[in-house]
Design a protein around this motif. Structure first.
Motif, PDB file in Angstrom:
ATOM      1  N   THR A  32       0.833  -1.208   0.000  1.00  0.00           N
ATOM      2  CA  THR A  32       0.000   0.000   0.000  1.00  0.00           C
ATOM      3  C   THR A  32       0.864   1.253   0.000  1.00  0.00           C
ATOM      4  OG1 THR A  32      -1.769  -1.144   1.190  1.00  0.00           O
ATOM      5  CG2 THR A  32      -1.801   1.258   1.237  1.00  0.00           C
ATOM      6  N   GLU A  35       2.170   1.728  -3.527  1.00  0.00           N
ATOM      7  CA  GLU A  35       1.123   2.179  -4.431  1.00  0.00           C
ATOM      8  C   GLU A  35       0.831   3.666  -4.251  1.00  0.00           C
ATOM      9  OE1 GLU A  35      -1.313   0.034  -6.811  1.00  0.00           O
ATOM     10  OE2 GLU A  35       0.859  -0.163  -6.921  1.00  0.00           O
ATOM     11  N   ARG A  36       0.963   4.150  -3.041  1.00  0.00           N
ATOM     12  CA  ARG A  36       0.654   5.554  -2.764  1.00  0.00           C
ATOM     13  C   ARG A  36       1.812   6.497  -3.084  1.00  0.00           C
ATOM     14  NH1 ARG A  36      -2.451   5.023   3.122  1.00  0.00           N
ATOM     15  NH2 ARG A  36      -4.387   4.093   2.306  1.00  0.00           N
ATOM     16  N   THR A  39       4.163   7.090  -7.930  1.00  0.00           N
ATOM     17  CA  THR A  39       3.068   7.580  -8.780  1.00  0.00           C
ATOM     18  C   THR A  39       3.534   8.193 -10.100  1.00  0.00           C
ATOM     19  OG1 THR A  39       3.096   9.680  -7.575  1.00  0.00           O
ATOM     20  CG2 THR A  39       1.544   7.994  -6.816  1.00  0.00           C
ATOM     21  N   ASP A 134      -6.180  -0.281  -9.746  1.00  0.00           N
ATOM     22  CA  ASP A 134      -4.806  -0.790  -9.767  1.00  0.00           C
ATOM     23  C   ASP A 134      -3.928   0.147 -10.587  1.00  0.00           C
ATOM     24  OD1 ASP A 134      -2.578  -2.364  -9.520  1.00  0.00           O
ATOM     25  OD2 ASP A 134      -3.163  -3.789 -11.073  1.00  0.00           O
ATOM     26  N   THR A 135      -2.982   0.806  -9.941  1.00  0.00           N
ATOM     27  CA  THR A 135      -2.120   1.737 -10.661  1.00  0.00           C
ATOM     28  C   THR A 135      -1.154   0.968 -11.563  1.00  0.00           C
ATOM     29  OG1 THR A 135      -0.358   1.736  -8.991  1.00  0.00           O
ATOM     30  CG2 THR A 135      -2.194   3.278  -8.664  1.00  0.00           C
ATOM     31  N   ASN A 138       4.695  -0.475  -9.904  1.00  0.00           N
ATOM     32  CA  ASN A 138       5.080  -1.665  -9.113  1.00  0.00           C
ATOM     33  C   ASN A 138       4.693  -2.943  -9.860  1.00  0.00           C
ATOM     34  OD1 ASN A 138       5.804   0.103  -6.874  1.00  0.00           O
ATOM     35  ND2 ASN A 138       3.607   0.352  -6.580  1.00  0.00           N
TER      36      ASN A 138
END
Length: 223
Positions: A32, A35-36, A39, A134-135, A138
């Motif tokens: 997490t 993911e944050r 970017t 889902d970005t 990663n």
């Protein structure tokens, strides 16, 4: 009351291997965080082969089946094959930790997703939802690919499932479809897929090699 305590003690002894699942408290917070924070400043993963793979929304079906595939495989091993569960957890969680380390020291991502969809259907809507949640970061190595391979390895090495050709072949087919889905949905580059396969083979030799040496037929089947 003593009867209840005896049952609880028996359950705790029978499912003592549940402690392994505490790994979730390491993986999810770490993932997490990535993911944050990963970017926009990341290395773009790309291969010339990616340009030749068309987008196909129908692969969203095996892509989403991955979640059930992981849960069912680990769930079956948890209740039916304690040693198999330990090995499956070892290979999966080791690879997932390596993935986290790679993405931490080498932030990476993709620019492969289509900007505009030329058609509209149920599968496209599912893809849009995946893209929103889902970005495209990663991604190296692909955990969808890696854990699919791990599931197939675990199922192939489970003594209770070795004689079920339907389950063995079904696991293989599903794993292949999931691997293909990551590329046809533009969720991963060929580079991510190859990296996941290499990592799976490396960790397989460490965790399952001794068992494979005792059973050459089984080792050939998995490899």
């Amino acid at each position: 009351m003593s009867h209840i305590f005896k049952k609880l003690k028996t359950l705790m002894h029978t499912y003592s291997h549940a402690w392994v699942l505490l790994y979730a408290f390491i993986y999810f917070p770490w993932f997490t965080y990535l993911e944050r924070h990963v970017t926009d400043n990341y290395f773009v993963i790309h291969s010339i082969f990616d340009d030749y793979i068309p987008f196909c929304e129908y692969f969203i079906i095996p892509y989403l089946l991955w979640f059930a595939y992981i849960a069912v495989t680990l769930g079956y091993l948890f209740f039916n094959d304690k040693q198999g569960f330990y090995k499956a957890s070892a290979i999966m969680f080791s690879g997932m930790t390596i993935f986290l380390i790679i993405c931490t020291v080498f932030p990476n991502g993709l620019n492969l997703r289509p900007e505009v969809f030329t058609r509209d259907n149920f599968c496209i809507e599912l893809v849009k939802r995946i893209y929103q949640t889902d970005t495209p970061t990663n991604v190296l190595p692909s955990l969808h690919v890696y854990n699919s391979i791990c599931c197939y390895i675990a199922i192939s090495h489970c003594e209770k499932l070795q004689h079920s050709r339907l389950i063995q072949k079904g696991s293989l087919v599903l794993s292949i479809l999931i691997i293909l889905s990551t590329m046809f949905l533009k969720q991963h580059s060929v580079v991510d897929v190859v990296a996941a396969c290499v990592m799976a083979y490396f960790l397989y030799t460490l965790i399952y090699a001794q068992e494979g040496a005792k059973s050459p037929r089984l080792a050939r089947q998995v490899i």
